[in-house]
Design a protein around this motif. Structure first.
Motif, short mmCIF file in Angstrom:
data_model
loop_
_atom_site.label_atom_id
_atom_site.label_comp_id
_atom_site.label_asym_id
_atom_site.label_seq_id
_atom_site.Cartn_x
_atom_site.Cartn_y
_atom_site.Cartn_z
N MET A 1 8.24 34.41 15.77
CA MET A 1 8.36 33.21 14.96
C MET A 1 8.30 33.52 13.46
N ASP A 2 7.51 34.51 13.06
CA ASP A 2 7.36 34.86 11.64
C ASP A 2 8.14 36.11 11.26
N THR A 3 8.98 36.60 12.16
CA THR A 3 9.78 37.79 11.86
C THR A 3 10.97 37.41 11.00
N ILE A 4 11.09 38.01 9.82
CA ILE A 4 12.18 37.69 8.90
C ILE A 4 13.51 38.13 9.51
N GLY A 5 14.47 37.23 9.49
CA GLY A 5 15.81 37.56 10.00
C GLY A 5 15.98 37.32 11.48
N TYR A 6 14.87 36.96 12.18
CA TYR A 6 14.98 36.74 13.63
C TYR A 6 15.70 35.43 13.89
N VAL A 7 16.60 35.45 14.86
CA VAL A 7 17.35 34.25 15.27
C VAL A 7 16.91 33.90 16.69
N ARG A 8 16.54 32.65 16.89
CA ARG A 8 16.00 32.27 18.19
C ARG A 8 17.05 32.41 19.30
N GLU A 9 16.55 32.68 20.47
CA GLU A 9 17.40 32.85 21.63
C GLU A 9 17.27 31.65 22.56
N GLN A 10 18.32 31.34 23.25
CA GLN A 10 18.31 30.18 24.15
C GLN A 10 18.96 30.55 25.47
N VAL A 11 18.31 30.14 26.54
CA VAL A 11 18.81 30.44 27.89
C VAL A 11 19.83 29.39 28.31
N ILE A 12 20.96 29.87 28.81
CA ILE A 12 21.98 28.99 29.37
C ILE A 12 22.04 29.24 30.88
N PHE A 13 21.76 28.19 31.67
CA PHE A 13 21.77 28.33 33.12
C PHE A 13 23.18 28.09 33.66
N ALA A 14 23.46 28.75 34.79
CA ALA A 14 24.77 28.59 35.45
C ALA A 14 24.57 28.54 36.96
N ASP B 1 23.79 33.05 30.40
CA ASP B 1 23.76 33.85 29.18
C ASP B 1 22.49 33.53 28.41
N VAL B 2 22.08 34.44 27.59
CA VAL B 2 21.03 34.19 26.60
C VAL B 2 21.72 34.27 25.25
N VAL B 3 21.90 33.11 24.63
CA VAL B 3 22.78 33.04 23.47
C VAL B 3 21.99 33.17 22.17
N HIS B 4 22.70 33.67 21.17
CA HIS B 4 22.24 33.82 19.80
C HIS B 4 22.58 32.52 19.09
N ILE B 5 21.61 31.69 18.76
CA ILE B 5 21.90 30.37 18.22
C ILE B 5 22.21 30.47 16.73
N ARG B 6 23.47 30.31 16.37
CA ARG B 6 23.89 30.31 14.96
C ARG B 6 24.96 29.25 14.78
N ASP B 7 25.08 28.78 13.54
CA ASP B 7 26.15 27.86 13.16
C ASP B 7 27.00 28.56 12.11
N ILE B 8 28.23 28.95 12.49
CA ILE B 8 29.06 29.75 11.59
C ILE B 8 29.42 28.98 10.31
N PHE B 9 29.49 27.66 10.41
CA PHE B 9 29.84 26.86 9.23
C PHE B 9 28.67 26.82 8.24
N ARG C 1 20.02 25.74 8.27
CA ARG C 1 20.25 26.92 9.10
C ARG C 1 19.02 27.24 9.94
N GLN C 2 17.86 27.15 9.30
CA GLN C 2 16.63 27.44 10.03
C GLN C 2 16.37 26.45 11.15
N GLU C 3 16.86 25.21 10.96
CA GLU C 3 16.73 24.23 12.04
C GLU C 3 17.52 24.68 13.27
N VAL C 4 18.57 25.49 13.03
CA VAL C 4 19.39 26.00 14.13
C VAL C 4 18.88 27.35 14.62
N ILE C 5 18.67 28.28 13.66
CA ILE C 5 18.33 29.64 14.06
C ILE C 5 16.84 29.91 14.07
N GLY C 6 16.07 29.07 13.39
CA GLY C 6 14.64 29.32 13.28
C GLY C 6 13.88 28.94 14.55
#
Length: 619
Positions: free
Chosen positions: A32-45, A72-80, A575-580
């Motif tokens: 949570m406090d690691t600089i540059g870390y992007v949260r991961e999210q599990v996608i079930f199938a 998949d375990v996705v890298h949550i980012r918003d390219i825009f 951005r942090q609301e998405v990746i944080g």
């Protein structure tokens, strides 16, 4: 629902899926406090479905699944958001860097060795005011010498500090380019690592992606970038509209060094041909700086514009092209502009004093020929604003020098109140009628400010016996002959014997008109700071304009930088609301996945008991 042992697969998949989701959530919380870390999210199938019966006109397809899997375990980012943030960060770096330079210049102008630079100008003027009261008084003469030395030392120190700061910015440019090249190489290597990890489509290179994205964010502060990622995870990056990270390599930016100043200019190595000195520069410094054209992006561009391409001189401020190109070039650079303005102020003070102590006039002649004191022949020829000097020495060798004859000189015929500085249209000579003398009563009168590489006059005796003291203008090919900063000293003869300072008329009376006119000339409002300045001012006010214009430039940069910082911070917050990582959100997910794990566990228990019952009953 599947029957028999197939139900065990359903329960087992639920346990595995929930366990993996718990592990992913725990990893998010741990970083949570690691600089540059992007949260991961599990996608079930869905797991594979077993078909029981095909679809018919009267019935739907009948099938049962084997549970759930981790799709998949996705890298949550918003390219825009990433794109918008990186652009604002680049703009913020441009204006904040520009402001830091102006802020340093303001420090040089306001404080020099603990005292304001302006004080040296005021003290010099005050010394001439005292000199006006009693020009022949040795105390007043020595005061002028003392304050002149102080003025020269502070001018030289200020100009030297500005040059040193340009060199400092030049070193920062080199360091920045080195860092850009390192970032490009690192990103290229990380691209290959991401491709290797993700090639089997079984795993996402989360940590490597985090490192790469952080480096791309850092790269955005140096210039305008564009990022495109392909299906394999490879990120292609353009820098200032040219490929920096390509499919096969990271392209290198190199630096060429100016022979005169040592200033660096970045260029693209792969697009340039150094053998024929053809370079593709990285930054377009001629573009209009505007958000409309995305031309106000990056720290390095700000450093290059602030540093400038040369050392600022009075020639840049005056301009010598019809379209004012030198002045336009000057306005790009904070340091060059101040250097040129200080040079103009210095030159005006020097010429004002020298042209009163040792006045000039137009000879009305285009050619003056004669003999020097050593018996050799020399000639001056005027043509279209320049004077050509030719001297035949005792060995028969002809030396030729070309002087600018456009130096402003005081037109004393109009009187002090309406005086004006004019450009000569013929050869300039000593104005003997209005000249003053020192205690030795000799001609030519001594100038107070002496150029290192040139005497003020050449004494020439014409064939008719008439003696001319011809003014030695500034040589076009030799800067040491210019009345310029760091190239002028107090006349050593006056410094050693202040009584040689001009203060007497030809008949031996005290020349009070000289000292009066000199003081009045200081207050004449005939100076403008550039082509865009419409309000003339005197010498003292000119320096105030320098400080004021520098402050205005700094205020503009500071305001823009703060606005863009807030904009970048707002985008980063989104951005942090998405990746944080949000502890509340992750703990909520932890409870959810723990409940799912418990449910799958209970399901497995029920199936186990049911199977045991069936087997027991079959006995």
């Amino acid at each position: 629902m599947a029957n028999g042992f197939g139900s065990l697969y359903v329960g087992s998949s639920g346990l595995r899926g929930a366990q993996n989701a718990i592990n992913t959530t725990a990893n998010n919380l741990a970083n949570m406090d690691t600089i540059g870390y992007v949260r991961e999210q599990v996608i079930f199938a869905d797991e594979t479905y077993n078909k029981i019966k095909d679809v018919t006109p009267r019935t739907n397809m009948q099938q049962h699944g084997l549970g759930v899997s981790i799709g998949d375990v996705v890298h949550i980012r918003d390219i825009f958001l990433d794109k918008a943030y990186r652009l604002e960060e680049g703009r913020s770096s441009f204006y904040n860097t520009s402001y830091e330079v102006v802020e340093q210049i303001e420090d040089f102008l306001q404080e020099l060795n603990g005292m304001e630079f302006k004080e040296s100008i005021l003290e010099l003027w005050q010394s001439f005011q005292e000199y006006e009261k009693e020009p022949e008084n040795s105390t007043n003469q020595n005061l002028v010498v003392e304050k002149t030395e102080l003025f020269l030392s502070r001018c030289d120190a200020l100009y030297s500090d500005l040059i040193s700061y340009q060199d400092n910015l030049n070193d920062q440019i080199k360091d920045s380019i080195d860092n850009i090249n390192k970032l490009a190489k690192d990103i290229y290597k990380l691209n290959l690592e991401i491709q290797k990890v993700e090639a089997g489509k079984l795993e996402t290179a989360m940590t490597v992606r985090d490192i790469r994205d952080a480096k791309i964010d850092e790269l955005a502060s140096y210039g305008k970038i564009s990022v495109e990622e392909d299906a394999t995870g490879f990120a292609y990056i353009s820098f200032e509209n040219i490929d920096l990270v390509g499919s096969d390599r990271a392209y290198e930016i190199e630096l060429r060094k100016d022979d005169h100043t040592g200033f660096y200019t970045p260029y693209w190595k792969h697009l340039s041909d150094t053998r024929v000195k053809r370079y593709q520069d990285v930054y377009n410094l001629d573009a209009v700086i505007s958000p409309e054209f995305d031309s106000d992006v990056g720290k390095v561009k700000a450093l290059m514009l602030s540093r400038g391409s040369e050392y600022g001189t009075a020639d840049y401020l005056n301009g010598d092209d019809n379209d004012g190109t030198p002045y336009k070039e000057l306005k790009k650079s904070s340091i060059m502009e101040v250097q040129a303005e200080i040079a103009v102020l210095f030159r005006r003070i020097v010429n004002t004093v020298n042209n009163h102590f040792s006045p000039l006039k137009e000879s009305g002649l285009d050619t003056i020929e004669g003999t020097l004191d050593d018996g050799t022949q020399a000639s001056f020829t005027y043509d279209n604003g320049v004077v050509t000097y030719q001297h035949t020495n005792q060995n028969g060798v002809v030396d030729t020098y070309i002087y600018r004859n456009e130096d402003e000189y005081l037109d004393k015929q109009n009187g002090v109140a309406g005086k004006e500085y004019r450009k000569a249209n013929s050869i300039l000579i000593l104005d003997e009628e209005n000249a003053s003398y020192g205690t030795d009563m000799e001609l030519p009168p001594r100038e107070l400010f002496l150029r290192y590489g040139s005497e003020r006059y050449t004494k020439l005796t014409a064939s008719d016996g008439k003696v001319y003291y011809v003014y030695n203008g500034e040589r076009i090919d030799n800067p040491s002959t210019h009345y310029a900063l760091s190239r002028v000293e107090i006349n050593p003869e006056i410094k050693n014997q202040a009584g040689l300072m001009p203060c007497y008329t030809k008949n031996g009376a005290v020349d009070r008109k000289l000292s009066e006119n000199l003081v009045l000339a200081w207050e004449v409002k005939d100076m403008i700071i550039g082509p865009d300045d419409t309000i003339p001012c005197n010498i003292s006010a000119f320096y105030d304009k320098i400080v004021g214009r520098t402050a205005n430039r700094g205020s503009t940069y500071h305001s823009a930088g703060q606005t863009l910082e807030r904009s970048a911070a707002a985008l980063d917050k989104k951005r942090q609301e998405v990746i944080g990582v949000s502890s509340d959100e992750e703990l909520t997910k932890m409870i959810k996945y723990q409940s799912a794990y418990n449910a799958s566990s209970r399901f497995m228990t029920v199936i186990s008991e049911m199977t045991e019952l069936i087997v027991t009953q079959l006995r």
